[in-house]
Design a protein around this motif. Structure first.
Motif, PDB file in Angstrom:
ATOM      1  N   ILE A   5      74.836   6.678  89.284  1.00 21.69           N
ATOM      2  CA  ILE A   5      76.420   6.800  89.443  1.00 21.69           C
ATOM      3  C   ILE A   5      77.000   5.607  90.034  1.00 21.69           C
ATOM      4  O   ILE A   5      78.207   5.032  89.636  1.00 21.69           O
ATOM      5  CB  ILE A   5      76.649   8.180  90.226  1.00 21.69           C
ATOM      6  N   ALA A   6      76.414   5.025  91.229  1.00 20.91           N
ATOM      7  CA  ALA A   6      77.009   4.018  92.013  1.00 20.91           C
ATOM      8  C   ALA A   6      77.106   2.986  91.003  1.00 20.91           C
ATOM      9  O   ALA A   6      77.962   1.944  91.164  1.00 20.91           O
ATOM     10  CB  ALA A   6      76.086   3.788  93.122  1.00 20.91           C
ATOM     11  N   VAL A   7      76.246   2.488  90.160  1.00 19.71           N
ATOM     12  CA  VAL A   7      76.186   1.126  89.431  1.00 19.71           C
ATOM     13  C   VAL A   7      76.976   1.049  88.354  1.00 19.71           C
ATOM     14  O   VAL A   7      77.026   0.034  87.499  1.00 19.71           O
ATOM     15  CB  VAL A   7      74.912   0.431  89.420  1.00 19.71           C
ATOM     16  N   LYS A   8      77.288   2.211  87.899  1.00 15.77           N
ATOM     17  CA  LYS A   8      78.095   2.324  86.488  1.00 15.77           C
ATOM     18  C   LYS A   8      79.294   1.667  86.795  1.00 15.77           C
ATOM     19  O   LYS A   8      80.015   1.605  87.735  1.00 15.77           O
ATOM     20  CB  LYS A   8      78.339   3.499  86.038  1.00 15.77           C
ATOM     21  N   GLY A  97      71.692   7.781 106.864  1.00 14.77           N
ATOM     22  CA  GLY A  97      70.470   7.397 105.840  1.00 14.77           C
ATOM     23  C   GLY A  97      70.691   8.182 104.635  1.00 14.77           C
ATOM     24  O   GLY A  97      70.069   7.503 103.623  1.00 14.77           O
ATOM     25  N   LEU A  98      71.365   9.232 104.401  1.00 12.72           N
ATOM     26  CA  LEU A  98      71.683   9.665 103.118  1.00 12.72           C
ATOM     27  C   LEU A  98      72.293   9.022 102.125  1.00 12.72           C
ATOM     28  O   LEU A  98      72.124   8.632 100.942  1.00 12.72           O
ATOM     29  CB  LEU A  98      72.426  11.103 103.377  1.00 12.72           C
ATOM     30  N   VAL A  99      73.727   8.569 102.554  1.00 16.18           N
ATOM     31  CA  VAL A  99      74.472   7.627 101.736  1.00 16.18           C
ATOM     32  C   VAL A  99      73.523   6.179 101.420  1.00 16.18           C
ATOM     33  O   VAL A  99      73.673   5.915 100.437  1.00 16.18           O
ATOM     34  CB  VAL A  99      75.566   7.032 102.607  1.00 16.18           C
ATOM     35  N   TYR A 100      72.805   5.758 102.417  1.00 21.52           N
ATOM     36  CA  TYR A 100      72.200   4.610 102.203  1.00 21.52           C
ATOM     37  C   TYR A 100      71.021   4.804 101.040  1.00 21.52           C
ATOM     38  O   TYR A 100      70.800   3.932 100.230  1.00 21.52           O
ATOM     39  CB  TYR A 100      71.368   4.091 103.449  1.00 21.52           C
ATOM     40  N   MET A 101      70.278   6.019 101.368  1.00 12.59           N
ATOM     41  CA  MET A 101      69.339   6.173 100.325  1.00 12.59           C
ATOM     42  C   MET A 101      69.669   6.308  98.861  1.00 12.59           C
ATOM     43  O   MET A 101      69.216   5.880  97.922  1.00 12.59           O
ATOM     44  CB  MET A 101      68.439   7.595 100.701  1.00 12.59           C
ATOM     45  N   HIS A 102      70.936   6.876  98.794  1.00 11.03           N
ATOM     46  CA  HIS A 102      71.415   7.089  97.405  1.00 11.03           C
ATOM     47  C   HIS A 102      72.373   5.737  96.979  1.00 11.03           C
ATOM     48  O   HIS A 102      72.289   5.510  95.673  1.00 11.03           O
ATOM     49  CB  HIS A 102      72.324   8.145  97.151  1.00 11.03           C
ATOM     50  N   PHE A 103      72.834   4.943  97.824  1.00 10.40           N
ATOM     51  CA  PHE A 103      73.736   3.824  97.445  1.00 10.40           C
ATOM     52  C   PHE A 103      73.328   2.493  97.916  1.00 10.40           C
ATOM     53  O   PHE A 103      73.903   1.532  97.633  1.00 10.40           O
ATOM     54  CB  PHE A 103      75.089   4.125  97.772  1.00 10.40           C
ATOM     55  N   GLY A 104      72.172   2.490  98.559  1.00  9.76           N
ATOM     56  CA  GLY A 104      71.907   1.290  99.417  1.00  9.76           C
ATOM     57  C   GLY A 104      71.603   0.073  98.399  1.00  9.76           C
ATOM     58  O   GLY A 104      71.964  -1.055  98.576  1.00  9.76           O
ATOM     59  N   ARG A 105      70.733   0.530  97.375  1.00 12.20           N
ATOM     60  CA  ARG A 105      70.305  -0.570  96.356  1.00 12.20           C
ATOM     61  C   ARG A 105      71.751  -1.063  95.522  1.00 12.20           C
ATOM     62  O   ARG A 105      71.725  -2.205  95.372  1.00 12.20           O
ATOM     63  CB  ARG A 105      69.353   0.114  95.128  1.00 12.20           C
ATOM     64  N   LEU A 114      72.620  -9.689  92.269  1.00  9.22           N
ATOM     65  CA  LEU A 114      71.189  -9.365  91.634  1.00  9.22           C
ATOM     66  C   LEU A 114      71.349  -8.025  90.952  1.00  9.22           C
ATOM     67  O   LEU A 114      71.975  -7.001  91.348  1.00  9.22           O
ATOM     68  CB  LEU A 114      70.029  -9.318  92.750  1.00  9.22           C
ATOM     69  N   PRO A 115      70.534  -7.819  89.774  1.00 10.91           N
ATOM     70  CA  PRO A 115      70.376  -6.662  89.301  1.00 10.91           C
ATOM     71  C   PRO A 115      69.903  -5.544  90.173  1.00 10.91           C
ATOM     72  O   PRO A 115      68.964  -5.825  91.139  1.00 10.91           O
ATOM     73  CB  PRO A 115      69.542  -6.713  88.115  1.00 10.91           C
ATOM     74  N   THR A 116      70.236  -4.340  89.884  1.00  9.29           N
ATOM     75  CA  THR A 116      69.869  -3.157  91.094  1.00  9.29           C
ATOM     76  C   THR A 116      68.143  -3.198  90.886  1.00  9.29           C
ATOM     77  O   THR A 116      67.711  -2.738  91.903  1.00  9.29           O
ATOM     78  CB  THR A 116      70.432  -1.882  90.571  1.00  9.29           C
ATOM     79  N   ALA A 117      67.586  -3.373  89.634  1.00  5.87           N
ATOM     80  CA  ALA A 117      66.258  -3.238  89.524  1.00  5.87           C
ATOM     81  C   ALA A 117      65.378  -4.484  89.949  1.00  5.87           C
ATOM     82  O   ALA A 117      64.340  -4.394  89.847  1.00  5.87           O
ATOM     83  CB  ALA A 117      65.921  -2.787  88.134  1.00  5.87           C
ATOM     84  N   HIS A 118      66.128  -5.496  90.428  1.00  5.64           N
ATOM     85  CA  HIS A 118      65.269  -6.648  90.996  1.00  5.64           C
ATOM     86  C   HIS A 118      64.574  -6.556  91.920  1.00  5.64           C
ATOM     87  O   HIS A 118      64.860  -5.612  92.987  1.00  5.64           O
ATOM     88  CB  HIS A 118      66.386  -7.739  91.416  1.00  5.64           C
ATOM     89  N   PRO A 119      63.125  -7.159  92.130  1.00 13.07           N
ATOM     90  CA  PRO A 119      62.262  -6.755  93.318  1.00 13.07           C
ATOM     91  C   PRO A 119      62.777  -7.125  94.712  1.00 13.07           C
ATOM     92  O   PRO A 119      62.497  -6.467  95.560  1.00 13.07           O
ATOM     93  CB  PRO A 119      61.298  -7.380  92.725  1.00 13.07           C
ATOM     94  N   ASP A 120      63.622  -8.452  94.496  1.00 10.66           N
ATOM     95  CA  ASP A 120      64.158  -8.543  95.692  1.00 10.66           C
ATOM     96  C   ASP A 120      65.387  -7.465  96.367  1.00 10.66           C
ATOM     97  O   ASP A 120      65.267  -7.306  97.723  1.00 10.66           O
ATOM     98  CB  ASP A 120      64.790 -10.133  95.612  1.00 10.66           C
TER      99      ASP A 120
END
Length: 359
Positions: A5-8, A97-105, A114-120
């Motif tokens: 949701i966050a990256v759309k 922690g909840l917000v970070y877990m869902h939206f941190g990336r 960087l792309p969200t799926a980037h290993p960095d």
């Protein structure tokens, strides 16, 4: 799911954020700030209330409402049945922690471009939780860093109080009006929460600034240093047959955490671990060099092998005399505790480290 949701690409209309009024804490102050780092929430107004009817009007609610449901953007952690933790961790999450877990990336991807799926992004996502967010979660949930019974059994006692200088304690202080700076928004009968909301905004800004500094440092210094330290570690036996001296080519490289991780990955025995790290003081040619003893752990002040006791506290010519002919003249100093020393040249620093190994 919320990551997606966050990256759309989102609509530009601001989503109303809700949290509770009354006494505020570091976790919801940070949670609100992190949400506002995302495009969908950049201009989002905040409502602070415990009224369910008011909270029902909000797009996203944190730290209140008795519900954790990411599909409905509800992020409370006060339910008796709540026991959610960050992946591979044991600390129960707070609203931060909840917000970070869902939206941190998504936040990290935006900050680093960087792309969200980037290993960095994943590396930074894990590091920011370890270095910053987990402590906020623990504090809000009343989880001690140490097992109190085990700590008591050791007989270890603190030398001074440090609780008053933590970020959560500083947020706590903002719950009380500062008589020297009462704020720009005074309470009135029509707006009884105005001053409280203003102080919450200060708390959220303070927590957010600290988070962003950590993120920026991790992205611009810690992450690039990983490759530098890895290469220096690989070349360590070129510097000394023991493999216990590592030479970094650049000043200001954050090396400690990377070094300990590399040693662990290589499964080095205690007798094989690094003892000294050398690096230039500055980027300019002709810079002086430092010899630093590796500490026993990231947070320890005790060195694995401090620079020799007779060298400690000496400077310049006096130190040159102590070092003898094995080290060219140009020694600068050795700290009184032996954890660090300096020489005018790289060759001199290398010779100091080599001599310290066999002393």
């Amino acid at each position: 799911m919320a990551d997606n949701i966050a990256v759309k690409k989102m609509k530009t209309s601001a989503h109303l954020i809700g949290t509770h009024n009354g006494h505020f804490h570091a976790d919801e102050a940070l949670a609100v700030y992190m949400l506002r780092l995302l495009p969908a929430f950049t201009s989002s107004p905040l409502v602070r209330s415990r009224d369910p009817a008011v909270l029902d009007t909000c797009h996203t609610v944190v730290d209140v409402g008795g519900e954790y449901d990411a599909a409905r953007n509800r992020y409370d952690h006060h339910q008796r049945t709540f026991n959610t933790t960050f992946p591979n961790r044991e600390t129960k999450l707070s609203s931060a922690g909840l917000v970070y877990m869902h939206f941190g990336r998504a936040i990290i991807a935006q900050h680093t471009s960087l792309p969200t799926a980037h290993p960095d992004v994943e590396l930074l996502f894990q590091k920011l939780y370890d270095d910053f967010v987990e402590a906020i979660d623990a504090n809000d949930n009343g989880i001690s860093k140490y097992d109190d019974e085990k700590l008591k059994a050791t007989g270890i006692q603190g030398r001074f109080k440090d609780g008053g200088i933590t970020l959560p304690s500083l947020v706590g202080d903002l719950n009380h009006e500062d008589p020297l700076n009462p704020g720009i928004s005074k309470s009135t009968p029509e707006q009884p929460q105005a001053e409280e909301d203003y102080r919450f905004s200060q708390a959220s800004q303070m927590m957010g600034n600290a988070f962003l500094r950590k993120l920026h440092s991790a992205a611009t210094a810690w992450l690039p240093a990983r490759a530098t330290v890895k290469e220096a570690f690989r070349q360590r036996k070129d510097n000394h047959p023991s493999g216990q001296i590592m030479v970094l080519p650049r000043a200001g490289t954050p090396w400690k955490e990377h070094l300990y991780n590399l040693e662990e990955d290589e499964n080095l025995q205690e007798s094989e671990k690094l003892l000294y790290v050398l690096y230039p003081e500055q980027e300019e040619p002709g810079s002086k060099w430092r010899v630093q003893a590796v500490s026993k752990s990231v947070s320890s002040f005790e060195s694995r092998k401090a620079l020799p006791e007779p060298w400690r506290g000496l400077r310049d010519a006096e130190l040159d005399d102590m070092l003898g002919d094995e080290v060219e003249d140009g020694a600068v100093f050795v700290h009184a505790s032996g954890f660090i020393g300096g020489h005018k040249t790289e060759a001199g620093a290398r010779a100091m480290a080599a001599k310290a190994l066999k002393t």
